[in-house]
Scaffold this motif. Structure first.
Motif, PDB file in Angstrom:
ATOM      1  N   ALA A 107       2.621 -87.038 -15.856  1.00  0.00           N
ATOM      2  CA  ALA A 107       4.019 -86.822 -15.479  1.00  0.00           C
ATOM      3  C   ALA A 107       4.974 -87.319 -16.562  1.00  0.00           C
ATOM      4  CB  ALA A 107       4.319 -87.529 -14.153  1.00  0.00           C
ATOM      5  N   ASP A 130      -1.399 -84.831 -11.830  1.00  0.00           N
ATOM      6  CA  ASP A 130       0.057 -84.955 -11.782  1.00  0.00           C
ATOM      7  C   ASP A 130       0.638 -84.406 -13.071  1.00  0.00           C
ATOM      8  OD1 ASP A 130       2.676 -85.594 -11.403  1.00  0.00           O
ATOM      9  OD2 ASP A 130       2.380 -87.743 -11.117  1.00  0.00           O
ATOM     10  N   SER A 132       4.003 -83.302 -13.023  1.00  0.00           N
ATOM     11  CA  SER A 132       5.426 -83.223 -12.712  1.00  0.00           C
ATOM     12  C   SER A 132       6.283 -83.650 -13.900  1.00  0.00           C
ATOM     13  CB  SER A 132       5.745 -84.091 -11.490  1.00  0.00           C
ATOM     14  OG  SER A 132       5.308 -85.417 -11.675  1.00  0.00           O
ATOM     15  N   SER A 133       7.497 -83.081 -13.945  1.00  0.00           N
ATOM     16  CA  SER A 133       8.507 -83.411 -14.966  1.00  0.00           C
ATOM     17  C   SER A 133       7.999 -83.149 -16.379  1.00  0.00           C
ATOM     18  CB  SER A 133       8.955 -84.880 -14.822  1.00  0.00           C
ATOM     19  OG  SER A 133       9.525 -85.103 -13.557  1.00  0.00           O
ATOM     20  N   GLN A 153       0.473 -82.026  -8.260  1.00  0.00           N
ATOM     21  CA  GLN A 153       1.897 -82.318  -8.351  1.00  0.00           C
ATOM     22  C   GLN A 153       2.503 -81.524  -9.502  1.00  0.00           C
ATOM     23  OE1 GLN A 153       1.572 -86.645  -8.591  1.00  0.00           O
ATOM     24  NE2 GLN A 153       2.328 -86.809  -6.498  1.00  0.00           N
ATOM     25  N   GLY A 155       6.119 -80.857  -9.492  1.00  0.00           N
ATOM     26  CA  GLY A 155       7.563 -80.973  -9.333  1.00  0.00           C
ATOM     27  C   GLY A 155       8.297 -81.139 -10.651  1.00  0.00           C
ATOM     28  N   GLN A 157       9.603 -78.801 -12.817  1.00  0.00           N
ATOM     29  CA  GLN A 157       9.255 -77.909 -13.925  1.00  0.00           C
ATOM     30  C   GLN A 157      10.263 -76.754 -13.950  1.00  0.00           C
ATOM     31  OE1 GLN A 157       6.635 -78.909 -15.717  1.00  0.00           O
ATOM     32  NE2 GLN A 157       5.611 -80.276 -14.304  1.00  0.00           N
TER      33      GLN A 157
END
Length: 326
Positions: A107, A130, A132-133, A153, A155, A157
């Protein structure tokens, strides 16, 4: 003690009485304490040997927040957890050789979809991934080959769609895809995601929820559709009878019934409505455009949490909550 004496020419012996000991106050009797028992030997589980401690430390690689621009060299073969989050990774070196790795956290880096594609296969035993980001605009094929994955995960993007091939992750239990640019979800190839329990699609650009004909996520219990552009009650929700937690906040909903209808005993009934979610226990309808709640909401016998903030007058909310909880 004896002494000689002479009385009238008779010599004899007499015994002197023992001296009288003066009475003193009674002395305190001190009973010696028994020695403490020897300490019990510690079990091996509580005090690991040096070799075992080294094994535990070597199986957990935490390199988060280290300003890394490349994956550290010399990672141990037996690594089971690897945390490379919050760094400056723009490229990812091959990690597929880490056969025992089950958790990989990437992440908050600078990884793009082409960069992940160039890195080659991911560790096949991964159960948590993970991503994410980062800077993903599409899901790399390497992710779709992780048949043992339980938590994914994605989130933060720039994903615009979730591929139909996501159904290859047959063991997936939780999918976090919030704060992307998704315009549709969730149409999957057969057999869908039969083990999925939680789906987070909050903060996207969804106008509707689409599911495969057979129900892509039959075991789903937690669905977050907040902060999208869903104006009409989604018909696909009727395919989720086991749903327990649903969030539709900040969408602009005007009704909790579908706009499409079917004839039923000479009466046209909506194809989908809130009362069909009979197992629902938590419902978030805050910040929508509803003017009233339908009477059918009273049929939700398990509902114990209803959020209608910024929706109804403050004096009316306690009445609605009491009615819905009956």
């Amino acid at each position: 003690m004896t002494k000689a004496s002479c009385v009238g020419g008779y010599v004899g012996m007499w015994v002197c009485p023992p001296p009288v000991k003066k009475k003193t106050r009674q002395e305190k009797i001190q009973i010696p304490c028994p020695p403490p028992p020897p300490p019990l030997p510690l079990s091996r589980a509580r005090m690991p040997s040096a070799s075992r401690l080294e094994l535990v430390l070597s199986s957990h690689g935490d390199y988060s927040r280290s300003a890394l621009r490349e994956v550290p060299a010399g990672l141990p073969d037996g690594l089971t957890r690897l945390d490379l989050s919050h760094n400056e990774l723009a490229e990812l070196s091959p990690l597929g050789w880490l056969g025992e790795l089950t958790e990989l956290r990437l992440a908050d880096n600078l990884l793009s979809s082409p960069a992940l594609h160039r890195s080659g296969p991911l560790p096949p035993a991964l159960r948590l991934l993970d991503l994410s980001s980062n800077r993903l605009v599409a899901l790399p094929p390497a992710v779709l080959r992780l048949s043992s994955l339980l938590l994914l995960q994605l989130g933060g993007q720039r994903l615009r769609m979730l591929p139909r091939q996501l159904s290859q992750l047959a063991a997936l239990v939780q999918l976090e895809a919030q704060n992307n640019e998704l315009t549709e979800a969730l149409v999957l190839d057969e057999p869908g995601l039969p083990q999925l329990r939680r789906l987070n699609l909050c903060g996207n650009r969804l106008r509707e929820l689409r599911l495969s004909a057979g129900g892509a996520v039959p075991c789903l219990t937690d669905l977050d559709l907040g902060s999208n552009s869903i104006k009409v009650w989604p018909d696909a929700l009727s395919k989720l009878p086991g749903l327990r937690r649903l969030s539709l906040e900040n969408n602009g909903l005007t009704s909790l019934r579908s706009t499409s209808s079917l004839p039923n005993r000479r009466i046209w009934m909506p194809t989908s409505a809130i009362h069909q979610l009979s197992e629902l226990s938590q419902l978030n309808l805050a910040r929508n455009s509803l003017s009233a709640l339908p009477l059918e909401i009273q049929q939700l016998k398990h509902l114990d949490s209803l959020d209608v903030s910024c929706l109804l007058p403050s004096w009316l909310r306690p009445c609605i909550l009491r009615t819905a909880s009956r």
